[in-house]
Design a protein around this motif. Structure first.
Motif, PDB file in Angstrom:
ATOM      1  N   ILE A   1       1.040   4.370 -19.268  1.00 47.26           N
ATOM      2  CA  ILE A   1       0.818   5.573 -18.468  1.00 47.26           C
ATOM      3  C   ILE A   1       1.017   5.217 -17.000  1.00 47.26           C
ATOM      4  CG2 ILE A   1      -0.918   7.232 -17.693  1.00 47.26           C
ATOM      5  CD1 ILE A   1      -2.042   7.255 -20.506  1.00 47.26           C
ATOM      6  N   VAL A   2       1.893   5.962 -16.348  1.00 50.74           N
ATOM      7  CA  VAL A   2       2.222   5.695 -14.950  1.00 50.74           C
ATOM      8  C   VAL A   2       1.190   6.329 -14.030  1.00 50.74           C
ATOM      9  CG1 VAL A   2       3.972   5.960 -13.151  1.00 50.74           C
ATOM     10  CG2 VAL A   2       4.668   5.564 -15.532  1.00 50.74           C
TER      11      VAL A   2
ATOM     12  N   GLU B   1       3.904   8.350  -4.548  1.00 52.62           N
ATOM     13  CA  GLU B   1       4.576   7.053  -4.674  1.00 52.62           C
ATOM     14  C   GLU B   1       3.660   5.920  -4.228  1.00 52.62           C
ATOM     15  OE1 GLU B   1       8.563   4.697  -2.993  1.00 52.62           O
ATOM     16  OE2 GLU B   1       8.258   6.832  -2.563  1.00 52.62           O
ATOM     17  N   ALA B   2       2.883   6.155  -3.163  1.00 54.71           N
ATOM     18  CA  ALA B   2       1.945   5.140  -2.689  1.00 54.71           C
ATOM     19  C   ALA B   2       0.876   4.848  -3.739  1.00 54.71           C
ATOM     20  CB  ALA B   2       1.289   5.600  -1.381  1.00 54.71           C
ATOM     21  N   MET B   3       0.470   5.876  -4.479  1.00 55.19           N
ATOM     22  CA  MET B   3      -0.517   5.662  -5.528  1.00 55.19           C
ATOM     23  C   MET B   3       0.063   4.815  -6.662  1.00 55.19           C
ATOM     24  SD  MET B   3      -2.818   9.128  -5.855  1.00 55.19           S
ATOM     25  CE  MET B   3      -1.448  10.197  -6.263  1.00 55.19           C
ATOM     26  N   VAL B   4       1.322   5.037  -6.997  1.00 58.62           N
ATOM     27  CA  VAL B   4       1.956   4.235  -8.041  1.00 58.62           C
ATOM     28  C   VAL B   4       2.026   2.770  -7.611  1.00 58.62           C
ATOM     29  CG1 VAL B   4       4.103   3.827  -9.303  1.00 58.62           C
ATOM     30  CG2 VAL B   4       3.260   6.163  -9.008  1.00 58.62           C
TER      31      VAL B   4
ATOM     32  N   LEU C   1       0.277  -0.516  -9.416  1.00 57.46           N
ATOM     33  CA  LEU C   1       0.954  -1.781  -9.721  1.00 57.46           C
ATOM     34  C   LEU C   1       0.084  -2.956  -9.293  1.00 57.46           C
ATOM     35  CD1 LEU C   1       3.463  -3.337 -10.654  1.00 57.46           C
ATOM     36  CD2 LEU C   1       4.411  -3.056  -8.354  1.00 57.46           C
ATOM     37  N   VAL C   2      -0.551  -2.839  -8.135  1.00 54.87           N
ATOM     38  CA  VAL C   2      -1.480  -3.871  -7.677  1.00 54.87           C
ATOM     39  C   VAL C   2      -2.668  -3.959  -8.638  1.00 54.87           C
ATOM     40  CG1 VAL C   2      -3.018  -4.589  -5.807  1.00 54.87           C
ATOM     41  CG2 VAL C   2      -0.786  -3.577  -5.270  1.00 54.87           C
ATOM     42  N   ASP C   3      -3.157  -2.796  -9.094  1.00 57.79           N
ATOM     43  CA  ASP C   3      -4.261  -2.769 -10.057  1.00 57.79           C
ATOM     44  C   ASP C   3      -3.942  -3.646 -11.265  1.00 57.79           C
ATOM     45  OD1 ASP C   3      -6.188  -1.210  -8.846  1.00 57.79           O
ATOM     46  OD2 ASP C   3      -5.541   0.655  -9.771  1.00 57.79           O
ATOM     47  N   VAL C   4      -2.806  -3.354 -11.891  1.00 57.62           N
ATOM     48  CA  VAL C   4      -2.449  -4.021 -13.138  1.00 57.62           C
ATOM     49  C   VAL C   4      -2.100  -5.490 -12.907  1.00 57.62           C
ATOM     50  CG1 VAL C   4      -0.767  -4.043 -15.026  1.00 57.62           C
ATOM     51  CG2 VAL C   4      -1.693  -1.876 -14.216  1.00 57.62           C
ATOM     52  N   GLY C   5      -1.477  -5.775 -11.757  1.00 57.08           N
ATOM     53  CA  GLY C   5      -0.981  -7.126 -11.539  1.00 57.08           C
ATOM     54  C   GLY C   5      -1.966  -8.101 -10.933  1.00 57.08           C
TER      55      GLY C   5
ATOM     56  N   PHE D   1     -11.979  -0.656  -2.041  1.00 56.87           N
ATOM     57  CA  PHE D   1     -11.266   0.620  -2.039  1.00 56.87           C
ATOM     58  C   PHE D   1     -11.036   1.083  -0.607  1.00 56.87           C
ATOM     59  CE2 PHE D   1     -11.431   5.392  -2.503  1.00 56.87           C
ATOM     60  CZ  PHE D   1     -10.196   5.509  -3.119  1.00 56.87           C
ATOM     61  N   GLU D   2      -9.809   0.996  -0.156  1.00 54.08           N
ATOM     62  CA  GLU D   2      -9.417   1.476   1.159  1.00 54.08           C
ATOM     63  C   GLU D   2      -8.558   2.720   0.979  1.00 54.08           C
ATOM     64  OE1 GLU D   2      -7.493  -1.686   3.189  1.00 54.08           O
ATOM     65  OE2 GLU D   2      -9.252  -2.991   3.183  1.00 54.08           O
ATOM     66  N   THR D   3      -8.822   3.738   1.770  1.00 59.87           N
ATOM     67  CA  THR D   3      -8.205   5.038   1.538  1.00 59.87           C
ATOM     68  C   THR D   3      -6.924   5.266   2.337  1.00 59.87           C
ATOM     69  OG1 THR D   3      -9.562   6.012   3.293  1.00 59.87           O
ATOM     70  CG2 THR D   3     -10.474   6.020   1.061  1.00 59.87           C
TER      71      THR D   3
END
Length: 249
Positions: free
Chosen positions: A79-80, A141-144, A148-152, A236-238
């Motif tokens: 899930i993207v 796009e910034a959230m995607v 990527l950082v989350d998963v990696g 968490f930085e917004t």
């Protein structure tokens, strides 16, 4: 939410989202409402679009939740992202002619079908709306990138905490969440496919966060017990969300 200034109730989520970047005038809101012509409903389990589809059409999600995903060669799903009211579905594909992912309802949903000529007509009539939509697309796009950082790079607990905080921030923008929490229809299996974890691991991580007194996700409700602490825990930085609102620290 009640109607405001005569604008359609269902268009409020998109207007609030775009209005976070551009203060929309009454004329711009009226033109935006003009997109709400082709209404469609989709049930859970029925994809809106399939990966590889070439139809030039996008959607505005007006109620319910959806997810965008890709199926790998081994049959596994990644899930993207998840979409909430006010989000565009397939906006990139309407310009690139081909969907590079599939979109599936997480709940029963209602959408507005948007064709390319309609979108271009809105941009021609009110150019600032094009700027706002470009901002929304850039934010997505910034959230995607952040996912990527989350998963990696983030550990499982930090990954889950960051994801729940991001969802809360997004929902706060459209009046569906705050620092106390929000309603969330996502299952542990959906979270697993989004965060690169197994469903068993998701259950374990949620229990860890609950026992630490930071957040509980139970019966479709996310409850933050110590918002400032979980923000610190998840780092968490917004900035990447480019928004301000009642949810934000």
């Amino acid at each position: 939410m009640a109607q405001e200034n005569g604008h359609l109730i269902e268009s409020k989520a998109l207007a609030r989202k775009l209005g976070a970047f551009v203060a929309l005038s009454d004329a711009e809101l009226t033109v935006l409402d003009g997109l709400y012509k082709r209404r469609r409903s989709f049930s859970v389990g029925r994809d809106l679009v399939h990966q590889g589809q070439t139809e030039q059409v996008a959607y505005i999600l007006t109620s319910g939740w959806a997810c965008s995903y890709k199926i790998l060669h081994n049959g596994e799903r990644q899930i993207v992202d998840f979409q909430i009211p006010g989000d565009f579905l397939g906006l990139r594909s309407i310009l690139l002619h081909t969907y590079d992912h599939s979109i599936e309802p997480v709940t029963d949903i209602e959408v507005i079908e948007v064709h390319l000529p309609d979108l271009l007509a809105v941009f021609a009539a009110q150019p600032r709306l094009a700027t706002a939509v470009l901002w929304a697309a850039s934010r997505d796009e910034a959230m995607v990138v952040e996912h990527l950082v989350d998963v990696g790079r983030r550990g499982a607990a930090e990954r889950m905490a960051h994801f729940l905080l991001e969802l809360g921030a997004r929902l706060s923008l459209i009046g569906m969440g705050d620092r106390a929490g929000y309603v969330c229809p996502l299952t542990q299996y959906l979270l697993a496919d989004a965060l690169g974890l197994s469903a068993v691991h998701v259950n374990r991580v949620l229990r860890q966060l609950r026992e630490a007194g930071m957040v509980t996700f139970r019966d479709g409700i996310v409850t933050f017990h110590d918002y400032d602490r979980i923000v610190e825990f998840a780092a968490f930085e917004t900035t990447y969300l480019d928004q301000v609102g009642p949810f934000m620290p």
